[in-house]
Design an enzyme around this catalytic site. Structure first.
Site, PDB file in Angstrom:
ATOM      1  N   GLU A 141       1.280   5.507   0.831  1.00  0.00           N
ATOM      2  CA  GLU A 141       0.733   6.641   1.592  1.00  0.00           C
ATOM      3  C   GLU A 141       1.053   7.964   0.895  1.00  0.00           C
ATOM      4  O   GLU A 141       2.176   8.189   0.451  1.00  0.00           O
ATOM      5  CB  GLU A 141       1.345   6.633   3.003  1.00  0.00           C
ATOM      6  CG  GLU A 141       0.794   7.735   3.886  1.00  0.00           C
ATOM      7  CD  GLU A 141       1.192   7.526   5.340  1.00  0.00           C
ATOM      8  OE1 GLU A 141       1.040   6.400   5.852  1.00  0.00           O
ATOM      9  OE2 GLU A 141       1.661   8.511   5.941  1.00  0.00           O
ATOM     10  N   ASP A 170      -1.562  14.469  16.961  1.00  0.00           N
ATOM     11  CA  ASP A 170      -0.916  15.360  17.945  1.00  0.00           C
ATOM     12  C   ASP A 170      -1.595  16.711  17.861  1.00  0.00           C
ATOM     13  O   ASP A 170      -1.846  17.213  16.759  1.00  0.00           O
ATOM     14  CB  ASP A 170       0.571  15.502  17.623  1.00  0.00           C
ATOM     15  CG  ASP A 170       1.291  14.168  17.773  1.00  0.00           C
ATOM     16  OD1 ASP A 170       1.239  13.593  18.878  1.00  0.00           O
ATOM     17  OD2 ASP A 170       1.873  13.694  16.781  1.00  0.00           O
ATOM     18  N   SER A 178       0.860  -1.188   0.000  1.00  0.00           N
ATOM     19  CA  SER A 178       0.000   0.000   0.000  1.00  0.00           C
ATOM     20  C   SER A 178       0.891   1.231   0.000  1.00  0.00           C
ATOM     21  O   SER A 178       2.073   1.155   0.374  1.00  0.00           O
ATOM     22  CB  SER A 178      -0.931  -0.018   1.216  1.00  0.00           C
ATOM     23  OG  SER A 178      -0.198  -0.289   2.394  1.00  0.00           O
ATOM     24  N   PHE A 198      12.952  14.608  10.773  1.00  0.00           N
ATOM     25  CA  PHE A 198      11.678  13.932  10.955  1.00  0.00           C
ATOM     26  C   PHE A 198      11.815  12.761  11.932  1.00  0.00           C
ATOM     27  O   PHE A 198      10.956  12.536  12.783  1.00  0.00           O
ATOM     28  CB  PHE A 198      11.170  13.465   9.585  1.00  0.00           C
ATOM     29  CG  PHE A 198       9.740  13.046   9.600  1.00  0.00           C
ATOM     30  CD1 PHE A 198       8.760  13.929  10.024  1.00  0.00           C
ATOM     31  CD2 PHE A 198       9.372  11.772   9.208  1.00  0.00           C
ATOM     32  CE1 PHE A 198       7.435  13.542  10.067  1.00  0.00           C
ATOM     33  CE2 PHE A 198       8.043  11.367   9.249  1.00  0.00           C
ATOM     34  CZ  PHE A 198       7.071  12.264   9.679  1.00  0.00           C
ATOM     35  N   HIS A 223       3.948  -1.127   3.638  1.00  0.00           N
ATOM     36  CA  HIS A 223       3.236   0.139   3.450  1.00  0.00           C
ATOM     37  C   HIS A 223       4.294   1.213   3.210  1.00  0.00           C
ATOM     38  O   HIS A 223       5.113   1.483   4.093  1.00  0.00           O
ATOM     39  CB  HIS A 223       2.414   0.454   4.712  1.00  0.00           C
ATOM     40  CG  HIS A 223       1.662   1.744   4.638  1.00  0.00           C
ATOM     41  ND1 HIS A 223       0.459   1.883   3.972  1.00  0.00           N
ATOM     42  CD2 HIS A 223       1.938   2.978   5.135  1.00  0.00           C
ATOM     43  CE1 HIS A 223       0.021   3.131   4.076  1.00  0.00           C
ATOM     44  NE2 HIS A 223       0.908   3.823   4.782  1.00  0.00           N
TER      45      HIS A 223
HETATM   46  P1  FAD Z   1      -2.211   6.415  20.543  1.00  0.00           P
HETATM   47  O1  FAD Z   1      -2.324   5.006  20.112  1.00  0.00           O
HETATM   48  O2  FAD Z   1      -3.373   7.021  21.208  1.00  0.00           O
HETATM   49  O3  FAD Z   1      -0.904   6.537  21.423  1.00  0.00           O
HETATM   50  C1  FAD Z   1      -0.357   7.802  21.772  1.00  0.00           C
HETATM   51  C2  FAD Z   1       0.440   7.699  23.062  1.00  0.00           C
HETATM   52  O4  FAD Z   1      -0.428   7.530  24.179  1.00  0.00           O
HETATM   53  C3  FAD Z   1       1.414   6.504  23.119  1.00  0.00           C
HETATM   54  O5  FAD Z   1       2.549   6.917  23.828  1.00  0.00           O
HETATM   55  C4  FAD Z   1       0.644   5.453  23.885  1.00  0.00           C
HETATM   56  O6  FAD Z   1       1.486   4.545  24.596  1.00  0.00           O
HETATM   57  C5  FAD Z   1      -0.158   6.310  24.861  1.00  0.00           C
HETATM   58  N1  FAD Z   1      -1.485   5.739  25.137  1.00  0.00           N
HETATM   59  C6  FAD Z   1      -2.328   5.151  24.243  1.00  0.00           C
HETATM   60  N2  FAD Z   1      -3.474   4.781  24.838  1.00  0.00           N
HETATM   61  C7  FAD Z   1      -3.364   5.125  26.139  1.00  0.00           C
HETATM   62  C8  FAD Z   1      -4.230   5.015  27.255  1.00  0.00           C
HETATM   63  N3  FAD Z   1      -5.452   4.491  27.121  1.00  0.00           N
HETATM   64  N4  FAD Z   1      -3.780   5.500  28.450  1.00  0.00           N
HETATM   65  C9  FAD Z   1      -2.544   6.061  28.580  1.00  0.00           C
HETATM   66  N5  FAD Z   1      -1.689   6.194  27.531  1.00  0.00           N
HETATM   67  C10 FAD Z   1      -2.094   5.745  26.336  1.00  0.00           C
HETATM   68  N6  FAD Z   1      -0.241  11.935  12.445  1.00  0.00           N
HETATM   69  C11 FAD Z   1      -1.084  12.830  11.861  1.00  0.00           C
HETATM   70  O7  FAD Z   1      -1.253  13.942  12.401  1.00  0.00           O
HETATM   71  N7  FAD Z   1      -1.730  12.559  10.691  1.00  0.00           N
HETATM   72  C12 FAD Z   1      -1.602  11.369  10.074  1.00  0.00           C
HETATM   73  O8  FAD Z   1      -2.206  11.141   9.024  1.00  0.00           O
HETATM   74  C13 FAD Z   1      -0.739  10.378  10.655  1.00  0.00           C
HETATM   75  N8  FAD Z   1      -0.592   9.169  10.107  1.00  0.00           N
HETATM   76  C14 FAD Z   1       0.195   8.223  10.725  1.00  0.00           C
HETATM   77  C15 FAD Z   1       0.277   6.951  10.161  1.00  0.00           C
HETATM   78  C16 FAD Z   1       1.058   5.970  10.761  1.00  0.00           C
HETATM   79  C17 FAD Z   1       1.124   4.592  10.134  1.00  0.00           C
HETATM   80  C18 FAD Z   1       1.792   6.267  11.932  1.00  0.00           C
HETATM   81  C19 FAD Z   1       2.675   5.223  12.556  1.00  0.00           C
HETATM   82  C20 FAD Z   1       1.719   7.534  12.502  1.00  0.00           C
HETATM   83  C21 FAD Z   1       0.895   8.518  11.921  1.00  0.00           C
HETATM   84  N9  FAD Z   1       0.750   9.787  12.474  1.00  0.00           N
HETATM   85  C22 FAD Z   1      -0.075  10.719  11.875  1.00  0.00           C
HETATM   86  C23 FAD Z   1       1.460  10.150  13.703  1.00  0.00           C
HETATM   87  C24 FAD Z   1       0.575   9.932  14.978  1.00  0.00           C
HETATM   88  O9  FAD Z   1      -0.549  10.753  14.911  1.00  0.00           O
HETATM   89  C25 FAD Z   1       1.424  10.279  16.194  1.00  0.00           C
HETATM   90  O10 FAD Z   1       2.458   9.350  16.356  1.00  0.00           O
HETATM   91  C26 FAD Z   1       0.637  10.455  17.495  1.00  0.00           C
HETATM   92  O11 FAD Z   1       1.527  11.007  18.481  1.00  0.00           O
HETATM   93  C27 FAD Z   1       0.100   9.161  18.098  1.00  0.00           C
HETATM   94  O12 FAD Z   1      -0.995   8.699  17.437  1.00  0.00           O
HETATM   95  P2  FAD Z   1      -1.543   7.209  17.752  1.00  0.00           P
HETATM   96  O13 FAD Z   1      -2.776   7.031  16.994  1.00  0.00           O
HETATM   97  O14 FAD Z   1      -0.452   6.244  17.588  1.00  0.00           O
HETATM   98  O15 FAD Z   1      -1.871   7.409  19.301  1.00  0.00           O
END
Ligand code: FAD
Length: 278
Positions: free
Chosen positions: A10, A101, A8, A208, A258
């Site tokens: 991105e 974020d 895939s 980055f 990916h």
């Molecule tokens: P989460 O899974 O919510 O985790 C974030 C942090 O919180 C981690 O440290 C985790 O350990 C902690 N955490 C999770 N759940 C809990 C809980 N219940 N209690 C306490 N702590 C918890 N960013 C963008 O802005 N736009 C994008 O399109 C984008 N695409 C991405 C695609 C991929 C494949 C990846 C790997 C990253 C992408 N990101 C994107 C970056 C991502 O948004 C950041 O890394 C962000 O800081 C974390 O998002 P997450 O969904 O992994 O968060």
């Protein structure tokens, strides 16, 4: 050789009509590799919402499968519900669900704190309509309390209803293999697809990687840095290193690849050619 695991690609959304036309050319060049889907990133706090939706719409209209990323931090349930309805209306059935974020200066985290809450919400609102991908961090998310807590959080997010995951990019295959092993030991065996970052520009990659917590091994950083402005040498070493990494990942049983294309086709096509993907 024909690759059996899906690949895939991105993209990030473009801001102008000219950018959109260029991206359509990139998409068409990559289409010879028959990707499972093209994903499109989503700006922090919804800043690219319109661009993301426009880009997935044009991918769909061209006859390909598209997966918008959707981040929840700073959003309300009502706002997310509206986006999910729009995506269903335009025929989207795949989402990359993220926390995201908060943009600097923003304080209001909104109604979702973590991605597992978004996954739960998507499932409760739309049942099984969407295939949900989430993000995984083989080298540990930079804000995690520690590696075990990050793993627990990842597994909670998968168990909330995600179908599969895509990893942050990495250059050290052991990070991925140990991560997969830990997930399996915790009883989680859904597909975790490695995210692949082609190397074309060292300073951008270094900046980055610092930000997102991806480690460039010292030997690789030193070599790439040593090439200075010699872009051709950076690209040649990058192509070799990433092609080898992909080959090793597939041999180790990775369920797909990916590619973070950065809206370019050339390097991704070259890597796939080295892998014999047709
Ligand atoms: P989460 O899974 O919510 O985790 C974030 C942090 O919180 C981690 O440290 C985790 O350990 C902690 N955490 C999770 N759940 C809990 C809980 N219940 N209690 C306490 N702590 C918890 N960013 C963008 O802005 N736009 C994008 O399109 C984008 N695409 C991405 C695609 C991929 C494949 C990846 C790997 C990253 C992408 N990101 C994107 C970056 C991502 O948004 C950041 O890394 C962000 O800081 C974390 O998002 P997450 O969904 O992994 O968060």
């Amino acid at each position: 050789m024909k690759l059996h695991q899906p690949i895939s690609f991105e993209f990030f959304p473009t801001k102008t009509a000219e950018g959109a036309a260029k991206l359509a050319l990139v998409r068409d060049k990559l289409s010879v590799l028959k990707p499972l889907y093209y994903s499109v990133t989503y700006g922090a706090g919804g800043s690219t919402q319109e661009g993301t939706i426009n880009t997935v719409t044009s991918i769909k209209e061209a006859g390909f499968s598209a997966a918008p990323h959707l981040s929840c931090i700073g959003s309300t349930q009502e706002g997310i519900k509206e986006i999910l309805n729009t995506l269903k209306m335009i025929g989207i059935d795949r989402i990359v669900a993220l926390r995201g974020d908060l943009p600097s200066g923003h304080r209001d985290v909104g109604e979702f704190r973590y991605a597992n809450e978004l996954v739960e919400f998507i499932r409760s609102e739309t049942g099984d309509h969407f295939h949900i991908e989430v993000a995984a961090y083989p080298e540990v998310h930079p804000q995690a309390k520690n590696s075990q807590a990050d793993l627990d959080n990842f597994i909670r997010k998968m168990n909330a209803g995600a179908n599969s995951a895509i990893t942050q990019y990495f250059f050290n295959i052991d990070a991925y293999l140990y991560f997969i092993d830990s997930c399996e030991k915790a009883g989680m065996d859904k597909p975790i697809v490695p995210g692949i970052m082609p190397i074309t520009n060292y300073s951008r990659l270094a900046g980055f990687s610092d930000m997102c917590g991806a480690e460039i091994p010292r030997w690789l950083a030193k070599r790439l840095e040593g090439y200075g402005d010699d872009i051709d040498s950076i690209k040649a070493l990058g192509l070799e290193v990433i092609s080898n990494l992909c080959e090793q990942l597939l041999a180790a049983g990775a369920p797909g690849l990916h590619f973070y294309t950065l809206n370019q086709s050339k390097t991704t096509l070259e890597i796939c050619q080295n892998l014999g993907i047709k």
